[in-house]
Design an enzyme around this catalytic site. Structure first.
Site, PDB file in Angstrom:
ATOM      1  N   ARG A  86       5.342  15.772  33.914  1.00 19.35           N
ATOM      2  CA  ARG A  86       6.219  15.010  34.568  1.00 19.35           C
ATOM      3  C   ARG A  86       7.434  15.806  34.973  1.00 19.35           C
ATOM      4  O   ARG A  86       8.344  15.459  35.534  1.00 19.35           O
ATOM      5  CB  ARG A  86       6.537  13.556  34.066  1.00 19.35           C
ATOM      6  CG  ARG A  86       5.736  12.751  33.605  1.00 19.35           C
ATOM      7  CD  ARG A  86       4.844  12.386  34.568  1.00 19.35           C
ATOM      8  NE  ARG A  86       3.514  11.642  34.250  1.00 19.35           N
ATOM      9  CZ  ARG A  86       2.465  12.143  33.908  1.00 19.35           C
ATOM     10  NH1 ARG A  86       2.463  13.372  34.188  1.00 19.35           N
ATOM     11  NH2 ARG A  86       1.401  11.698  33.462  1.00 19.35           N
TER      12      ARG A  86
ATOM     13  N   SER B 276       5.612   3.625  34.885  1.00 16.26           N
ATOM     14  CA  SER B 276       6.129   3.732  33.676  1.00 16.26           C
ATOM     15  C   SER B 276       7.770   4.226  33.847  1.00 16.26           C
ATOM     16  O   SER B 276       8.099   5.047  34.619  1.00 16.26           O
ATOM     17  CB  SER B 276       5.677   4.999  32.810  1.00 16.26           C
ATOM     18  OG  SER B 276       4.256   4.956  32.643  1.00 16.26           O
TER      19      SER B 276
ATOM     20  N   GLU C 239      11.979   8.235  33.857  1.00 17.83           N
ATOM     21  CA  GLU C 239      10.847   8.805  34.748  1.00 17.83           C
ATOM     22  C   GLU C 239      11.369   8.725  36.142  1.00 17.83           C
ATOM     23  O   GLU C 239      11.144   9.840  36.972  1.00 17.83           O
ATOM     24  CB  GLU C 239       9.658   8.454  34.428  1.00 17.83           C
ATOM     25  CG  GLU C 239       8.527   9.122  35.237  1.00 17.83           C
ATOM     26  CD  GLU C 239       7.173   8.661  35.142  1.00 17.83           C
ATOM     27  OE1 GLU C 239       6.647   8.643  33.819  1.00 17.83           O
ATOM     28  OE2 GLU C 239       6.410   8.429  36.171  1.00 17.83           O
TER      29      GLU C 239
HETATM   30  C1  LIG Z   1       2.626   0.551  39.664  1.00 13.25           C
HETATM   31  C2  LIG Z   1       2.873   2.068  39.537  1.00 13.25           C
HETATM   32  C3  LIG Z   1       2.095   2.733  38.738  1.00 13.25           C
HETATM   33  C4  LIG Z   1       2.490   4.198  38.898  1.00 13.25           C
HETATM   34  N1  LIG Z   1       1.603   4.978  37.986  1.00 13.25           N
HETATM   35  C5  LIG Z   1       1.783   6.121  37.820  1.00 13.25           C
HETATM   36  C6  LIG Z   1       1.039   7.168  37.090  1.00 13.25           C
HETATM   37  O1  LIG Z   1      -0.033   6.553  36.555  1.00 13.25           O
HETATM   38  N2  LIG Z   1       1.313   8.581  37.157  1.00 13.25           N
HETATM   39  C7  LIG Z   1       2.449   8.992  37.587  1.00 13.25           C
HETATM   40  O2  LIG Z   1       2.681  10.178  37.444  1.00 13.25           O
HETATM   41  N3  LIG Z   1       3.121   8.131  38.306  1.00 13.25           N
HETATM   42  C8  LIG Z   1       3.050   6.948  38.424  1.00 13.25           C
HETATM   43  N4  LIG Z   1       3.758   6.106  39.154  1.00 13.25           N
HETATM   44  C9  LIG Z   1       5.205   6.529  39.985  1.00 13.25           C
HETATM   45  C10 LIG Z   1       4.891   7.140  41.128  1.00 13.25           C
HETATM   46  O3  LIG Z   1       3.717   6.308  41.914  1.00 13.25           O
HETATM   47  C11 LIG Z   1       4.471   8.549  41.501  1.00 13.25           C
HETATM   48  O4  LIG Z   1       5.527   9.384  40.926  1.00 13.25           O
HETATM   49  C12 LIG Z   1       4.467   8.842  43.271  1.00 13.25           C
HETATM   50  O5  LIG Z   1       3.923  10.147  43.098  1.00 13.25           O
HETATM   51  C13 LIG Z   1       5.609   8.601  43.730  1.00 13.25           C
HETATM   52  O6  LIG Z   1       5.179   8.847  45.099  1.00 13.25           O
HETATM   53  P1  LIG Z   1       6.067   8.216  46.150  1.00 13.25           P
HETATM   54  O7  LIG Z   1       5.535   8.706  47.527  1.00 13.25           O
HETATM   55  O8  LIG Z   1       6.452   6.894  46.145  1.00 13.25           O
HETATM   56  O9  LIG Z   1       7.417   9.103  46.100  1.00 13.25           O
HETATM   57  P2  LIG Z   1       8.968   8.433  46.209  1.00 13.25           P
HETATM   58  O10 LIG Z   1       9.218   7.251  45.123  1.00 13.25           O
HETATM   59  O11 LIG Z   1       9.146   7.941  47.726  1.00 13.25           O
HETATM   60  O12 LIG Z   1      10.015   9.616  45.933  1.00 13.25           O
HETATM   61  C14 LIG Z   1      10.040   9.980  44.537  1.00 13.25           C
HETATM   62  C15 LIG Z   1      10.682  11.506  44.526  1.00 13.25           C
HETATM   63  O13 LIG Z   1       9.962  12.476  45.114  1.00 13.25           O
HETATM   64  C16 LIG Z   1      10.796  12.843  46.403  1.00 13.25           C
HETATM   65  N5  LIG Z   1       9.788  13.191  47.476  1.00 13.25           N
HETATM   66  C17 LIG Z   1       9.000  12.217  47.962  1.00 13.25           C
HETATM   67  N6  LIG Z   1       8.224  12.768  48.907  1.00 13.25           N
HETATM   68  C18 LIG Z   1       8.729  14.014  49.098  1.00 13.25           C
HETATM   69  C19 LIG Z   1       8.318  14.965  49.620  1.00 13.25           C
HETATM   70  N7  LIG Z   1       7.365  14.956  50.728  1.00 13.25           N
HETATM   71  N8  LIG Z   1       9.150  16.307  49.593  1.00 13.25           N
HETATM   72  C20 LIG Z   1      10.017  16.463  48.399  1.00 13.25           C
HETATM   73  N9  LIG Z   1      10.424  15.444  48.064  1.00 13.25           N
HETATM   74  C21 LIG Z   1       9.859  14.265  48.201  1.00 13.25           C
HETATM   75  C22 LIG Z   1      11.682  11.815  46.542  1.00 13.25           C
HETATM   76  O14 LIG Z   1      12.989  12.365  47.084  1.00 13.25           O
HETATM   77  C23 LIG Z   1      12.057  11.181  44.945  1.00 13.25           C
HETATM   78  O15 LIG Z   1      12.879  12.319  44.400  1.00 13.25           O
HETATM   79  C24 LIG Z   1       3.476   4.682  39.350  1.00 13.25           C
HETATM   80  C25 LIG Z   1       4.334   3.966  40.218  1.00 13.25           C
HETATM   81  C26 LIG Z   1       4.095   2.418  40.118  1.00 13.25           C
HETATM   82  C27 LIG Z   1       5.063   1.611  41.242  1.00 13.25           C
END
Ligand SMILES: Cc1cc2nc3c(=O)[nH]c(=O)nc-3n(C[C@H](O)[C@H](O)[C@H](O)COP(=O)(O)OP(=O)(O)OC[C@H]3O[C@@H](n4cnc5c(N)ncnc54)[C@H](O)[C@@H]3O)c2cc1C
Length: 369
Positions: A178, A257, A361
């Protein structure tokens, strides 16, 4: 929400790119928690050039920048974000043989489905993870025995320090559990594209590494199964834990998580084990997995549950999911302060019970635990 195409009365330079622009824009609807106050300014960029231009413009004006993908790993404070929030909504799915290139704004779980349909293996167990492709390298997204670091070959990003677009090979991304170089230097890189090297195993999955998935499919760990079956099994398992987004189900108004699994050094682990035995009896066997550098990874869900915070814990608008101990959820009318109060209660309770400090996380914006 007020849309003002080209404001001249704001302390920001006029944007040169045709991005969608809003002011005092609520960020809560852009997050899976549905929490957080407004951003001074919200831009939505649909091409790499627009992303880079928007970042350059914010940096030139020394305006704080928040990059948003799917908002599924963000906890934004109730006061919101004073600065430019940039929503990355670029599109691009290019598959050539086993090489996949995704634009940062692609929806991750849809991209996984398309690779499985194409008969490729390597990311099928990451189905159902919400959010964008561009965010997957940030925390080295992982689930059910797979992590993106195993298949990412290159990350193409805009480097805000050198003001250039760079291509970082996998070996330079410093991926770990992570974590990554991108998370370590949060204000440096904006991911534009991610390249993956997948495997053509004739429609079969990668070897199943996760006991629960293998068990659910009636095979031994390490065996391969049809990739489509692996994907569907993971989606079913995830849905049972509230880990697939469903706007009707408050158990999924979360960031997945909320805490990472603690990795303990030898002495810390011994102290934890002694505390666990003292509290729960000599027979207790907390989950323990070998981690790099002689460490032991234990389970945050186990710690939370055994400290007394069971599924559904809480009476307020922020509660523990009724389906998974590790997910803190918004039951509909929570504020970020409510969520943080619950998170702090859990951290304090686990520390009092086992001497282990849980770490969040999701990325926090304008607030901290
Ligand atoms: C129901 C649920 C289940 C999940 N299950 C998992 C799982 O099984 N495993 C896991 O690892 N995670 C899980 N997650 C967490 C999440 O989905 C992941 O971390 C995902 O990759 C976040 O993507 P996002 O586009 O929504 O990022 P955001 O929430 O929009 O951003 C997260 C971070 O990444 C940065 N960011 C986003 N896009 C970019 C970019 N293009 N360039 C630079 N920085 C960027 C943002 O600034 C922020 O710091 C889960 C979340 C939910 C709600």
């Amino acid at each position: 929400m007020t849309a003002r195409p080209s404001p001249s009365d704001r302390p920001f330079p006029r944007t040169l790119v045709p991005v969608q622009e809003l002011h005092d824009a609520p960020l809560a609807p852009l997050t899976t928690f549905r929490l957080g106050g407004p951003a001074t300014r919200l831009l939505t960029a649909t091409t790499d050039a627009e992303v880079v231009e928007a970042v350059r413009e914010a940096d030139a004006a020394a305006t704080p920048l928040l990059v948003i993908g799917g908002g599924s790993n963000l906890v934004i404070g109730d006061k919101g974000f004073e600065g430019t929030a940039l929503r990355v909504a670029t599109k691009g799915f290019a598959l050539s043989g086993t090489t996949l290139e995704l634009a940062a704004g692609e929806i991750w779980t849809d991209a996984v489905a398309r690779t499985v349909e194409a008969g490729l293996a390597g990311i099928e167990c990451l189905a159902g993870i919400p959010g964008s492709a561009g965010a997957t390298p940030i925390q080295n997204v992982g689930a059910y025995g797979q992590e993106v670091s195993s298949t990412i070959s290159e990350v193409i990003a805009y480097d805000r320090r050198t003001r250039e677009t760079v291509t970082l090979p996998d070996a330079e991304c410093a991926f770990s559990y992570r974590h990554s170089r991108f998370k370590a230097e949060p204000d440096r890189y904006v991911v534009l594209r991610v390249r993956f090297e997948l495997e053509d195993a004739g429609g079969l999955s990668a070897p199943l590494r996760y006991a629960e998935t293998a068990r659910a499919m009636g095979v031994e760990q390490g065996e391969r199964v049809p990739a489509q079956d692996a994907r569907e099994t993971v989606l079913r398992l995830r849905a049972g834990k509230g880990m697939v987004l469903d706007s009707e189900d408050h158990d999924t108004w979360s960031a997945g998580s909320f805490f990472t699994n603690p990795v303990l050094g030898p002495e810390q682990y011994a102290a934890f084990l002694a505390r666990a035995k003292e509290r729960l009896g000599d027979e207790v066997a907390p989950p323990a997995f070998p981690a790099p550098d002689g460490g032991t990874k234990t389970s945050a869900a186990w710690l939370i549950d055994r400290a007394g915070f069971t599924k559904g814990y809480g009476t307020g608008p922020a509660r523990i999911s009724t389906k998974h101990t590790l997910a803190l959820t918004n039951r509909g009318d929570a504020t970020t302060d409510d969520l943080l109060a619950l998170a702090r209660e859990v951290v304090a309770g686990v520390h009092a019970a086992f001497g282990v400090t849980l770490v969040n996380e999701p990325v926090t914006v304008g607030v901290s635990l």
